[in-house]
Design a protein around this motif. Sequence first.
Motif, short mmCIF file in Angstrom:
data_model
loop_
_atom_site.label_atom_id
_atom_site.label_comp_id
_atom_site.label_asym_id
_atom_site.label_seq_id
_atom_site.Cartn_x
_atom_site.Cartn_y
_atom_site.Cartn_z
N PHE A 155 -14.73 -6.32 -9.51
CA PHE A 155 -15.17 -7.69 -9.26
C PHE A 155 -14.97 -8.10 -7.81
O PHE A 155 -14.07 -7.61 -7.12
CB PHE A 155 -14.40 -8.66 -10.16
N LEU A 156 -15.80 -9.03 -7.37
CA LEU A 156 -15.61 -9.66 -6.07
C LEU A 156 -14.48 -10.68 -6.18
O LEU A 156 -14.17 -11.17 -7.27
CB LEU A 156 -16.92 -10.36 -5.65
N PRO A 157 -13.85 -11.05 -5.06
CA PRO A 157 -12.74 -12.00 -5.12
C PRO A 157 -13.17 -13.45 -5.34
O PRO A 157 -12.33 -14.29 -5.66
CB PRO A 157 -12.06 -11.84 -3.76
N ASP A 158 -14.44 -13.75 -5.20
CA ASP A 158 -14.93 -15.12 -5.31
C ASP A 158 -14.67 -15.69 -6.69
O ASP A 158 -15.04 -15.09 -7.70
CB ASP A 158 -16.44 -15.19 -5.03
N GLY B 206 -24.83 -15.24 -14.94
CA GLY B 206 -24.61 -14.29 -13.87
C GLY B 206 -23.16 -13.93 -13.63
O GLY B 206 -22.80 -13.43 -12.56
N ILE B 207 -22.32 -14.18 -14.63
CA ILE B 207 -20.88 -13.89 -14.52
C ILE B 207 -20.59 -12.63 -15.33
O ILE B 207 -20.95 -12.54 -16.50
CB ILE B 207 -20.05 -15.07 -15.04
N ALA B 208 -19.96 -11.66 -14.70
CA ALA B 208 -19.65 -10.39 -15.35
C ALA B 208 -18.31 -10.48 -16.08
O ALA B 208 -17.47 -11.32 -15.76
CB ALA B 208 -19.60 -9.27 -14.31
N SER B 209 -18.10 -9.58 -17.04
CA SER B 209 -16.86 -9.60 -17.81
C SER B 209 -16.55 -8.23 -18.37
O SER B 209 -17.41 -7.34 -18.41
CB SER B 209 -16.94 -10.62 -18.95
N CYS B 210 -15.32 -8.06 -18.82
CA CYS B 210 -14.91 -6.83 -19.50
C CYS B 210 -13.85 -7.18 -20.53
O CYS B 210 -12.76 -7.65 -20.17
CB CYS B 210 -14.36 -5.81 -18.51
N ALA B 211 -14.15 -6.98 -21.80
CA ALA B 211 -13.16 -7.18 -22.86
C ALA B 211 -12.22 -5.99 -22.86
O ALA B 211 -12.67 -4.84 -22.88
CB ALA B 211 -13.86 -7.32 -24.21
N GLN B 212 -10.90 -6.25 -22.85
CA GLN B 212 -9.93 -5.17 -22.67
C GLN B 212 -8.82 -5.21 -23.72
O GLN B 212 -7.97 -6.11 -23.70
CB GLN B 212 -9.29 -5.28 -21.29
N PHE C 192 -12.95 -11.48 -15.90
CA PHE C 192 -14.30 -11.94 -15.58
C PHE C 192 -14.39 -12.49 -14.16
O PHE C 192 -13.40 -12.88 -13.55
CB PHE C 192 -14.79 -12.97 -16.61
N GLY C 193 -15.61 -12.49 -13.66
CA GLY C 193 -15.90 -12.96 -12.31
C GLY C 193 -17.28 -12.45 -11.92
O GLY C 193 -18.13 -12.20 -12.78
N TYR C 194 -17.50 -12.27 -10.62
CA TYR C 194 -18.79 -11.78 -10.15
C TYR C 194 -18.69 -10.28 -9.84
O TYR C 194 -17.74 -9.83 -9.20
CB TYR C 194 -19.24 -12.55 -8.91
N GLU C 195 -19.66 -9.52 -10.32
CA GLU C 195 -19.62 -8.06 -10.19
C GLU C 195 -19.65 -7.60 -8.74
O GLU C 195 -20.43 -8.11 -7.92
CB GLU C 195 -20.80 -7.44 -10.94
#
Length: 228
Positions: A24-27, A167-173, A201-204
């Motif tokens: 993810f980007l830091p934004d 447009g927000i990316a995520s990963c279930a962990q 989650f955040g921006y890819e």
Amino acid sequence: MSRHERPSLNVDDAIRRRRSVRGFLPDEVPEATLREVFELAQWSPSNCNVQPWTPHIVSGEALKRLRAALVAAGMRDEPIKPDWPADGKFTGVYRERQVGAAQALYGAMGVARNDTVGRKMAYIRNHAFFDAPHAVLIFMPEPFDTREATDIGMYAQTLMLAFTARGIASCAQGALGLFPDIAREHLEVPNHYKLLFGISFGYEDRDVKANAARVDRAKIDDAVRFHR
């Protein structure tokens, strides 16, 4: 609209585009967007409308502190103490799918099967939230059990689809549920709230190699049975 966001997708497109992003980007996601997405997820279905999910959203300094504690636990190989069993073994076609997913991920990252150090560091990235600026840890209060956990699965899918549509990316962990005592201590969560899993989650960040990994899905005739 921020430079990262795009107009919302329809539900079909959001389902097809949602995938596990591991870099993810830091934004940060704007506060207004966070509230919008989590308010939308509240409309998820649940048995008798009990809404058993208790999500804790972690950002900023709180996330940095929790990240450091989880990474340290992973690096020193601290024994896991999940609230729910996490030692199940896959067999048959389920094992084949697991191996296929691992090959796609480690292949994209350039980590060889015999590279034990590389594999450990790739695993530790789970505890670092894949450098995401946000994570949500989802707890469930006692005495709720399996039936209510299925409700929380529907909540998580609703949440991630709402993210994807914006447009927000995520990963279930599942890995984020392996050290629940650390999470409860940092987030000041009472012991009777049990941690199921987390979602980073955040921006890819498209420059992260892991994000080039792609996995397929079983054909409908291999998974679905129609009865008439």
